[in-house]
Design an enzyme around this catalytic site. Structure first.
Site, PDB file in Angstrom:
ATOM      1  N   THR A 222       3.413  11.658  -9.010  1.00 36.60           N
ATOM      2  CA  THR A 222       2.523  11.753 -10.185  1.00 36.60           C
ATOM      3  C   THR A 222       1.962  13.166 -10.339  1.00 36.60           C
ATOM      4  OG1 THR A 222       0.454  11.075  -9.100  1.00 36.60           O
ATOM      5  CG2 THR A 222       1.894   9.318  -9.924  1.00 36.60           C
TER       6      THR A 222
ATOM      7  N   GLU B 163      -9.577  16.501 -14.923  1.00 40.80           N
ATOM      8  CA  GLU B 163      -8.548  17.107 -14.073  1.00 40.80           C
ATOM      9  C   GLU B 163      -8.149  18.444 -14.670  1.00 40.80           C
ATOM     10  OE1 GLU B 163      -5.252  14.431 -13.580  1.00 40.80           O
ATOM     11  OE2 GLU B 163      -5.949  13.917 -11.574  1.00 40.80           O
TER      12      GLU B 163
ATOM     13  N   LEU C 128      -0.297  12.461 -15.727  1.00 39.01           N
ATOM     14  CA  LEU C 128      -0.013  11.086 -16.172  1.00 39.01           C
ATOM     15  C   LEU C 128       0.226  10.189 -14.952  1.00 39.01           C
ATOM     16  CD1 LEU C 128       2.422  12.067 -19.043  1.00 39.01           C
ATOM     17  CD2 LEU C 128       0.336  10.710 -19.375  1.00 39.01           C
ATOM     18  N   HIS C 129      -0.772  10.137 -14.047  1.00 38.80           N
ATOM     19  CA  HIS C 129      -0.560   9.335 -12.828  1.00 38.80           C
ATOM     20  C   HIS C 129      -0.078   7.926 -13.168  1.00 38.80           C
ATOM     21  CE1 HIS C 129      -2.712  12.151 -10.196  1.00 38.80           C
ATOM     22  NE2 HIS C 129      -3.733  12.147 -11.033  1.00 38.80           N
ATOM     23  N   ASP C 130      -0.916   7.217 -13.934  1.00 39.88           N
ATOM     24  CA  ASP C 130      -0.704   5.771 -14.088  1.00 39.88           C
ATOM     25  C   ASP C 130       0.434   5.422 -15.038  1.00 39.88           C
ATOM     26  OD1 ASP C 130      -2.736   5.296 -12.315  1.00 39.88           O
ATOM     27  OD2 ASP C 130      -4.259   4.959 -13.846  1.00 39.88           O
TER      28      ASP C 130
END
Ligand code: BDR
Ligand code: CA
Length: 299
Positions: A193, A226, A231-233
């Site tokens: 991620t 951040e 776009l971690h999720d």
């Protein structure tokens, strides 16, 4: 169509992941369950409800779940996503009530139903709801077709402690319960991620879209705490749509759950029984194109 239950803690990147999921005709989002994480659970559940309404999906039920991690009396929250979890952006939709049932019960109900074996769970927050459901019904999580988890940091530094990623650190014992549940796990740690960075050009293109969804998401991203918004999720959702964008290896993923300086740390072992597919490589341009194409479909 893939039947999906999303467990989340919106959260700005959770909002983008929800947007990707409901904008994708390949996915049938059956329910959204919420957990304390980025913000307290009453906030994350209300946010999920409002986001789904904004995205034109008032029909998807939202359930609130665990208010605190398994081992600690207080939720471990953060302010990366602002006090209200969505950067203080007015969504222009009413705050409707969520469903009264507990998220862990909703999760168990779906997994124990005839649909259970076809259900994919996407978990984008601390894993408390999944762990509670597994403790209540041993063997439950192994019924799922697969469980996609955003969490952990295998070969890279953490984001809340030198070796710990937020979701695993916020409830390390729950992460341990899920990692040892014998389920078909696909894990998207910071290693992958961290490559999912939104470029200035991509952000500008989103902000230029006239839809109410794009405008709200762009406004949230403008205040995302951040430095290089990630776009971690969205990664565990995108992998259901375009698995070829991701690469990794199977292994044995363990989480340090005991209180102390290493809690929440994840370690990938090559020896021992394999319990997860762990992703470390990403086609970033492919992910950004997919996101742009899908977000443009929202109202
Ligand atoms: C994870 O922590 C949260 O802040 C994000 O929503 C994401 O799920 C990244 O470590
Ligand atoms: Ca999240």
């Amino acid at each position: 169509m893939t039947a999906v239950l999303i467990d989340c803690d919106p959260g700005i990147d959770d909002a983008l992941a929800l947007a990707l999921a409901v904008a994708s005709p390949e996915l049938d989002v059956r329910a959204v369950t919420c957990v304390a994480g980025n913000r307290p659970v009453a906030v994350t559940a209300t946010n999920a409800r409002r986001l789904l309404d904004l995205f034109g999906r008032p029909d998807i039920p939202v359930y609130a779940g665990a208010a605190r991690p398994l081992l600690y009396p207080q939720a471990r929250t953060n302010l990366v996503h602002g006090e209200d979890g969505l950067g203080g952006v007015a969504l222009g939709v009413d705050a409707r009530q969520v469903v009264a049932d507990h998220a862990a019960d909703a999760l168990a109900h779906l997994l124990l139903s005839p649909l259970g074996a076809d259900l994919t769970i996407v978990a984008m927050g601390p894993l408390t709801n999944l762990a509670l459901a597994e403790i209540r019904h041993p063997g439950l999580l192994a019924r799922a077709r697969s469980i996609h988890v955003m969490g952990g940091a295998a070969h890279c530094p953490g984001n809340v402690a030198p070796a710990a990623e937020f979701n695993f650190w916020a409830d390390p014992a729950a992460a341990h319960v899920v990692m040892t549940a014998g389920a078909r796990l696909e894990v998207f740690p910071l290693d992958v991620t961290g490559q999912a960075a939104m470029t200035p050009a991509w952000l500008a293109a989103l902000a230029a879209q006239p839809t109410r969804s794009a405008q709200a998401l762009a406004a949230m991203l403008a205040v995302y705490g951040e430095k290089d918004p990630l776009l971690h999720d969205a990664c565990p959702v995108a992998a259901l749509l375009r698995p070829q964008l991701f690469s990794g290896q199977a292994g044995r993923l363990e989480v340090d759950w005991r209180p102390g300086p290493d809690e929440g740390r994840s370690r990938l072992h090559q020896e021992g029984e394999v319990n997860a597919m762990l992703y470390t490589g990403l086609d970033t341009d492919g992910l950004l194109s997919l996101m742009a194409e899908r977000l443009a479909r929202l109202p």
